[in-house]
Every structure is written in structure tokens, then in C-alpha cells.
Design a protein around this motif. Structure first.
Motif, PDB file in Angstrom:
ATOM      1  N   SER A 237       0.841  -1.194   0.000  1.00 52.49           N
ATOM      2  CA  SER A 237       0.000   0.000   0.000  1.00 52.49           C
ATOM      3  C   SER A 237       0.874   1.240   0.000  1.00 52.49           C
ATOM      4  O   SER A 237       2.068   1.184   0.325  1.00 52.49           O
ATOM      5  N   VAL A 238       0.270   2.372  -0.381  1.00 53.62           N
ATOM      6  CA  VAL A 238       0.997   3.632  -0.439  1.00 53.62           C
ATOM      7  C   VAL A 238       0.078   4.728   0.079  1.00 53.62           C
ATOM      8  O   VAL A 238      -1.128   4.699  -0.160  1.00 53.62           O
ATOM      9  N   TRP A 239       0.625   5.670   0.813  1.00 54.47           N
ATOM     10  CA  TRP A 239      -0.168   6.779   1.329  1.00 54.47           C
ATOM     11  C   TRP A 239       0.708   8.015   1.480  1.00 54.47           C
ATOM     12  O   TRP A 239       1.949   7.938   1.371  1.00 54.47           O
ATOM     13  N   VAL A 240       0.071   9.141   1.696  1.00 56.09           N
ATOM     14  CA  VAL A 240       0.758  10.424   1.745  1.00 56.09           C
ATOM     15  C   VAL A 240       0.441  11.124   3.062  1.00 56.09           C
ATOM     16  O   VAL A 240      -0.643  10.975   3.614  1.00 56.09           O
ATOM     17  N   SER A 241       1.393  11.854   3.567  1.00 60.66           N
ATOM     18  CA  SER A 241       1.181  12.748   4.714  1.00 60.66           C
ATOM     19  C   SER A 241       1.913  14.043   4.425  1.00 60.66           C
ATOM     20  O   SER A 241       3.070  14.029   3.980  1.00 60.66           O
ATOM     21  N   SER A 242       1.219  15.145   4.625  1.00 63.79           N
ATOM     22  CA  SER A 242       1.809  16.424   4.228  1.00 63.79           C
ATOM     23  C   SER A 242       1.173  17.547   5.020  1.00 63.79           C
ATOM     24  O   SER A 242      -0.002  17.459   5.423  1.00 63.79           O
ATOM     25  N   GLU A 243       1.944  18.601   5.229  1.00 62.07           N
ATOM     26  CA  GLU A 243       1.488  19.835   5.836  1.00 62.07           C
ATOM     27  C   GLU A 243       1.908  20.994   4.938  1.00 62.07           C
ATOM     28  O   GLU A 243       2.992  20.952   4.332  1.00 62.07           O
ATOM     29  N   PRO A 244       1.066  21.997   4.781  1.00 62.94           N
ATOM     30  CA  PRO A 244       1.430  23.133   3.918  1.00 62.94           C
ATOM     31  C   PRO A 244       2.767  23.751   4.318  1.00 62.94           C
ATOM     32  O   PRO A 244       3.027  23.984   5.506  1.00 62.94           O
ATOM     33  N   ASN A 245       3.647  23.956   3.284  1.00 67.52           N
ATOM     34  CA  ASN A 245       4.964  24.583   3.448  1.00 67.52           C
ATOM     35  C   ASN A 245       5.911  23.774   4.334  1.00 67.52           C
ATOM     36  O   ASN A 245       6.929  24.290   4.811  1.00 67.52           O
ATOM     37  N   GLN A 246       5.592  22.518   4.573  1.00 65.48           N
ATOM     38  CA  GLN A 246       6.473  21.671   5.366  1.00 65.48           C
ATOM     39  C   GLN A 246       6.860  20.398   4.622  1.00 65.48           C
ATOM     40  O   GLN A 246       7.389  19.468   5.208  1.00 65.48           O
ATOM     41  N   GLY A 247       6.611  20.362   3.360  1.00 65.09           N
ATOM     42  CA  GLY A 247       7.004  19.213   2.563  1.00 65.09           C
ATOM     43  C   GLY A 247       5.953  18.117   2.526  1.00 65.09           C
ATOM     44  O   GLY A 247       4.897  18.209   3.155  1.00 65.09           O
ATOM     45  N   THR A 248       6.304  17.061   1.778  1.00 59.66           N
ATOM     46  CA  THR A 248       5.400  15.932   1.580  1.00 59.66           C
ATOM     47  C   THR A 248       6.156  14.632   1.812  1.00 59.66           C
ATOM     48  O   THR A 248       7.306  14.491   1.376  1.00 59.66           O
ATOM     49  N   ARG A 249       5.480  13.692   2.494  1.00 58.54           N
ATOM     50  CA  ARG A 249       6.092  12.374   2.706  1.00 58.54           C
ATOM     51  C   ARG A 249       5.209  11.330   2.024  1.00 58.54           C
ATOM     52  O   ARG A 249       4.009  11.252   2.278  1.00 58.54           O
ATOM     53  N   ILE A 250       5.821  10.533   1.155  1.00 55.48           N
ATOM     54  CA  ILE A 250       5.173   9.392   0.519  1.00 55.48           C
ATOM     55  C   ILE A 250       5.707   8.137   1.207  1.00 55.48           C
ATOM     56  O   ILE A 250       6.918   7.918   1.248  1.00 55.48           O
ATOM     57  N   THR A 251       4.793   7.311   1.736  1.00 58.05           N
ATOM     58  CA  THR A 251       5.183   6.084   2.425  1.00 58.05           C
ATOM     59  C   THR A 251       4.660   4.889   1.649  1.00 58.05           C
ATOM     60  O   THR A 251       3.485   4.841   1.258  1.00 58.05           O
ATOM     61  N   ILE A 252       5.577   3.926   1.423  1.00 59.30           N
ATOM     62  CA  ILE A 252       5.252   2.705   0.679  1.00 59.30           C
ATOM     63  C   ILE A 252       5.530   1.518   1.595  1.00 59.30           C
ATOM     64  O   ILE A 252       6.589   1.441   2.216  1.00 59.30           O
ATOM     65  N   SER A 253       4.540   0.597   1.678  1.00 60.18           N
ATOM     66  CA  SER A 253       4.745  -0.622   2.458  1.00 60.18           C
ATOM     67  C   SER A 253       4.690  -1.828   1.537  1.00 60.18           C
ATOM     68  O   SER A 253       3.856  -1.895   0.635  1.00 60.18           O
ATOM     69  N   VAL A 254       5.651  -2.744   1.744  1.00 57.99           N
ATOM     70  CA  VAL A 254       5.690  -3.993   0.979  1.00 57.99           C
ATOM     71  C   VAL A 254       5.899  -5.137   1.970  1.00 57.99           C
ATOM     72  O   VAL A 254       6.595  -4.973   2.982  1.00 57.99           O
ATOM     73  N   PRO A 255       5.337  -6.311   1.700  1.00 57.59           N
ATOM     74  CA  PRO A 255       5.504  -7.442   2.619  1.00 57.59           C
ATOM     75  C   PRO A 255       6.947  -7.949   2.621  1.00 57.59           C
ATOM     76  O   PRO A 255       7.659  -7.873   1.616  1.00 57.59           O
TER      77      PRO A 255
END
Length: 615
Positions: free
Chosen positions: A585-603
Motif C-alpha cells: 500500500s501507499v499513502w501520503v502525509s503532508s502539511e502546507p509549506n512543510q514538505g510531503t512524505r510518501i510512504t510505501i509498504s511492501v511485505p
């Protein structure tokens, strides 16, 4: 007490009661007629007997009075008359309690049967005697004022020669003995009648059971049948009408058992079909009230079956105030119902079918519900996809056409403009090639044409190689990479080429949106049975309202900037497809003007071991 009360309410009691009452009425009618006739006959016989005796006695006394001689004195005559009275009293009238008096024409008593009382000097002043001396007979039944007894009173004249009245005879006879006899006969009749009624009632009870017993059996059978048990049979006691009724009842029970089995089988089939249908089904009566709905309808409408029954169909379909149940009978085309809310979309297609009886009357309505949320969503996405592809291709094609027209109009001869125009044409051509390649990649993913060639790989080592390659590519840019990778191997099963394409897309996006002097952090860690890969940039971030859409095709937060950087809007969509193919699965977490983090999980690799910390 209940059994006694139940007996008095039973058909058996009613039958016996009617039977005994008919006999009692018949007995009363016969008794009244018989006793009246008997009493009348006794009275008549008593009167006739007295009249006959009086006629014979009168004749003899008349003969005595006519044949009297001169040498016979009055005393001799009286004595002879007394002898006649005594003889007749002893022979015929002793049981009647009679009083007899014989008077002459002067109403002097000549003789009587009252023993101990002398007849000489007695005078009878009875009005009936006076009338008899005048030639009038009397025969009456009177009531003795002293004793209250019923009396027969007969007075007859005594005729001499030449029809001359020479005296009268007066008789008073009690009738109580006769009435006592009538009463005894009446008592005998009533006693015998009562015994006969009692015997008849007993026989009626026994006979009534021959009628009521099979009826009771049929009543018990009907009670058992009402509870759904059709296996019991009624005993047939004979070949009469009740026996034929019992046989017909058994045949009915057998037919009902077969019909019930057939109905139950059909009901189970229908219930199984309704339970396993992917569509919701709602049935209503002729008034539009819900009488049945299957499990899928409960799920689609978020209803409880028991709570929904009895409600109006427009109410549970959120159509109250818009249509009436009768309006739904005219809907030949499906109706789209929107049950969407802020959390999720929900579109349901409702098709209506009217149920009618043989004579054409509406008996109900069947509503079939089909969830078309995904279908409508796919249709909307298809339209958006076509529009986006058309838009994405139109821009570079328009640019190519403009620059080629400019070159054709003479810019080709310009040594400064021609190379610049050709460079733009090459950039736009590369952009279209990337777009077409991404579309082909997504197309293969959609139709499942791709096959993963998974092998065991060390995720840590592979990420180091990937970051090394990107550091070589961006050495002329003011962007740096930070590695937060474990110092021990993490074994995973993956398709190296596909995962490389995934990380290329994610890191490329991070590079595009990273500011000058920014840092991109690549990390990895263990989370249970999964390995997590994090790519963090220091860009402007993604607004909360757009974060759940960035993995959709052609979606861009900043469309102008993304297009100017050469993006197709398909990169993250490809990432999601590839990761899900790896069961991750893949998901995103981000805050305005603080960058973006993309997280990927694999078994993790199923049979591999995670390396120890190397220190």
C-alpha cells in the motif's frame, strides 16, 4: 371445572340437549292429549254409568209406585223402595259414594240410602227436585261447598200412568275416586315417561358419541394442521356421511401436506435466491407498504428488515414528498437514487415492476435495487480520462503545430530561432512519448497484462543503489539526499524493475517540487511483517483536501506548475497500481509549506530472514 364447562359448550351436549328436548316436548304433547282424553273419557263413562243406573232404578221405582194396592200402606211402599235402592247401591253404586233420595209429588222423601236416618217426615227442598217435578231433568257436575269435592248431581222425574209425574229421584255422586284414579294413572304415565326419558338420554349420549367422536377427531386434526403438522390422520368409523367426511378430511390433509411441501420448497428456493442476490429486492402490497426485503436491500439502504416492514416505499427510498406509491407504478425506466454523504458516494438504480392479479388489479410492486456507485464512478472517470488525455495531447500538439508552421514560414533559415524551435519540438515530442508510455503502462495494469517477476532482494542495498543513481543525476542541482537506511539487510520479494519504476516516479516528483537547496530524505524501517519506505521532500506540501486524490489519474494539485515541469499526472497513479500488485500500500502525509512524505509498504519475504545489525 373447565372440562365440565367445555362439555356444556360442546356439540355433543347440544345434540343430546336437542334430542332430549324434542322427546320431552313430544312426551308433554302426548301427555297433555292423553290425560285430557283420559279424564274426559273417565268423566263420560262415570256420567253414562250413573245415567244408566238412574234409568233402571227410576223404572223399577215407577213400577213399584204404579202397582201399589190399596191394602199397602205408605210404610210398605217406602220399605220396598228402600230395598230397591239398597239392592242397586250394593250391586252398582257402592263405589261411587252416592246419595239417593226418592221424593213424591209433594217433595216428601219416600226413601234414601243414608243409613241411620229415618226417611219419615223429611222434605227435599232442592230447586233441582222442584224442577224435576215440573218435568225438567238435570245432570250437572258441582263442587261440594263443605268438602270441596267434585260431585255429579242427577235429578229425574218419575212418571206414572198417563205421563203424570208422581215423584222424582235425586242422586249426588262423588267423583273424587274417579279423579284419584286419573291422578294415579297420570303419575304412572309421568314416572314411566321420566324413566323412558332417562333411558333415552343415556342412549342419546351413547349414540351421539358415534357422531361427535369423528367430529372431535377432525377438530383435533384441524388444530394440528393449523400448526403445520399434516401427518396425522382421522379415524374413519363407518361408510356413512360422517365417514365420507373423515375420508375427505384425510385426503385434504394429504393434499395440503403436498401443497405445503411444494410451497415450502419454493419458499426456500426464493429465500435462497433473494439471500444470495447481489441486487436488493423490495416487495410491497397494493398500498405501497413494504412486506419483504432481502439482505442486500438492507445493506444498500442501511435499514433493518423488521423496522422497514409496514413503511411506505417512497419513505425508505427517500422519495417522500416527491412521489406517491401509485406514481411508482408508472415508472417504466430505472430511477437513480443518490444516497451519497460526506464520507462516501452511494448511487442506487431502482427498477420497478408492478404485480397484477388475473383481473388486472394491482396487488403489489417489486423494486430491484442495483448499486451503480462504482459503475457511475468508472463512467465519470472514463469521461474525465478521455477529457484529460485529449487535453494533455492537445497542448503539445498545438505547440508542435505552431512551431512547425513558424519554421515553415521562414524561421528555419534563422540560425538563432531554428535550433530553439527544434528544441521545443523535441521537448514536446518527448512529453507526448512519456504520456503515451504512461498510458500504455496503466492500460496493461488495468487489463492485468503485467506479470510480476518477483525475486528475493535486499531492500537496503537496493535503496542505496537507487539513491546513488539519483545523486549522479542531480549533481548539477542544489538538491541533496539524506539516507536513513538501516545498516542490516531487509529481505523482500519484489519485481526489481517495477519497484525501480515506482521509486523513480516518487523521487522524480520530490525533485520537481523541491526548492533550491532542499533536501530529499529516503528512509526504510521494519513495521511488523512489512517494510516501509519513506521519501520526504521539503516542497510546498499538499493541502488536506487534495491528499486523497493525488493517486488518481491526471490529478495535479498545481496544474500549471506540474505541466511546466513536464508532468503527465499519471506517475502516482502508476505507483499505486504497482504497489497494490505487490500486495502493498501507499499513502501520503503532508502539511502546507512543510514538505510531503510518501510512504510505501511492501511485505517481507515469506521464507527469508532479516539480517542482524552490522554495527
Amino acid at each position: 371445572m373447565k372440562r365440565i364447562a367445555g362439555f356444556f359448550k360442546s356439540f355433543q351436549f347440544k345434540l343430546i340437549f336437542i334430542y332430549v328436548m324434542l322427546l320431552l316436548i313430544a312426551f308433554q304433547v302426548i301427555g297433555i292429549f292423553f290425560m285430557d282424553s283420559l279424564e274426559e273419557q273417565f268423566v263420560e263413562n262415570h256420567r253414562n254409568a250413573l245415567e244408566d243406573q238412574m234409568s233402571l232404578l227410576s223404572y223399577n221405582i215407577e213400577e213399584t209406585l204404579i202397582q201399589e194396592t190399596e191394602d199397602m200402606d205408605q210404610n210398605d211402599i217406602n220399605q220396598e223402595i228402600n230395598d230397591l235402592i239398597s239392592r242397586y247401591e250394593v250391586n252398582e253404586l257402592s263405589s261411587t259414594g252416592s246419595t239417593i233420595q226418592v221424593v213424591d209429588s209433594q217433595q216428601n222423601v219416600l226413601a234414601h240410602n243414608q243409613h241411620g236416618t229415618p226417611s219419615g217426615g223429611l222434605l227435599n227442598t232442592e230447586i233441582r227436585v222442584s224442577q224435576a217435578l215440573l218435568g225438567q231433568d238435570s245432570n250437572e257436575m258441582l263442587l261440594d261447598p263443605d268438602t270441596g269435592h267434585r260431585m255429579r248431581v242427577i235429578t229425574q222425574p218419575l212418571d206414572g200412568d198417563d205421563d203424570e209425574i208422581i215423584g222424582a229421584i235425586h242422586l249426588e255422586s262423588s267423583m273424587e275416586d274417579m279423579y284419584d284414579e286419573v291422578t294415579q294413572i297420570n303419575n304412572i304415565f309421568m314416572t314411566s315417561g321420566g324413566v323412558a326419558l332417562a333411558i333415552t338420554a343415556v342412549i342419546g349420549v351413547l349414540l351421539s358419541r358415534t357422531v361427535t367422536r369423528p367430529i372431535k377427531d377432525m377438530q383435533k386434526q384441524s388444530a394440528v394442521m393449523s400448526e403445520g403438522d399434516f401427518s396425522r390422520r382421522v379415524r374413519v368409523y363407518g361408510n356413512d356421511e360422517i365417514g365420507e367426511l373423515a375420508s375427505s378430511f384425510n385426503t385434504l390433509a394429504m393434499n395440503l401436506k403436498e401443497a405445503n411441501a411444494t410451497t415450502e420448497g419454493e419458499r426456500r428456493k426464493l429465500s435462497s435466491v433473494l439471500s444470495h442476490m447481489t441486487d436488493g429486492v423490495i416487495a410491497t402490497d397494493e398500498l405501497g407498504r413494504v412486506i419483504l426485503l432481502n439482505k442486500q436491500a438492507e445493506i444498500l439502504l442501511s435499514l433493518n428488515s423488521e423496522g422497514a416492514k409496514g413503511q411506505s416505499l417512497p419513505d425508505i427510498l427517500d422519495l417522500s414528498g416527491q412521489v406517491t406509491p401509485s406514481d411508482l407504478y408508472d415508472y417504466s425506466e430505472p430511477l437513480i437514487l443518490d444516497f451519497s454523504d460526506e464520507q462516501e458516494d452511494s448511487l442506487i438504480e431502482a427498477s420497478f415492476s408492478v404485480l397484477r392479479s388475473e383481473d388486472g388489479y394491482v396487488t403489489g410492486l417489486i423494486t430491484v435495487l442495483h448499486d451503480v456507485t462504482e459503475q457511475e464512478k468508472m463512467e465519470r472517470e472514463r469521461r474525465e480520462f478521455v477529457a484529460n488525455v485529449s487535453h494533455e495531447l492537445r497542448t503539445p500538439l498545438t505547440t508542435l503545430k505552431s512551431y512547425m508552421e513558424a519554421l515553415e514560414d521562414g524561421a528555419m533559415a534563422d540560425e538563432d530561432l531554428a535550433p530553439r524551435f527544434l528544441n521545443v519540438i523535441q521537448v514536446e515530442t518527448d512529453r507526448m512519448i512519456r504520456l503515451v508510455n504512461d498510458l500504455l503502462q496503466l492500460s496493461k495494469t488495468d487489463v492485468e497484462e503485467h506479470e510480476l517477476q518477483t525475486e528475493r532482494h535486499d531492500l537496503t542495498h537496493w535503496l542505496h543503489q537507487l539513491v546513488d543513481r539519483f545523486e549522479m543525476l542531480v549533481k548539477d542541482r542544489n538538491v541533496s539526499f539524506v539516507r536513513r537506511l538501516p545498516q542490516w539487510p531487509i529481505q523482500v520479494e519484489m519485481d526489481r524493475d517495477k519497484m525501480t519504476q515506482v521509486l523513480d516516479n516518487v523521487i522524480s516528483n520530490a525533485l520537481k517540487f523541491s526548492p533550491e537547496g532542499g533536501t530529499i530524505t529516503v528512509g526504510a524501517e521494519l513495521q511488523g511483517e512489512e517494510a516501509w519506505i519513506d521519501i520526504q521532500d521539503e516542497g510546498q506540501g499538499i493541502p488536506k483536501k487534495d491528499q486523497h486524490k493525488i493517486f488518481e489519474r491526471f490529478y495535479r494539485v498545481d496544474k500549471a506548475r506540474a505541466r511546466s515541469l513536464g508532468g503527465t499526472g499519471l506517475g502516482l497513479a502508476i505507483v499505486k497500481e504497482m504497489i497494490e500488485a505487490h500486495e502493498g500500500s501507499v499513502w501520503v502525509s503532508s502539511e502546507p509549506n512543510q514538505g510531503t512524505r510518501i510512504t510505501i509498504s511492501v511485505p517481507l519475504a515469506s521464507s527469508g530472514e532479516v539480517g542482524e545489525h552490522s554495527g
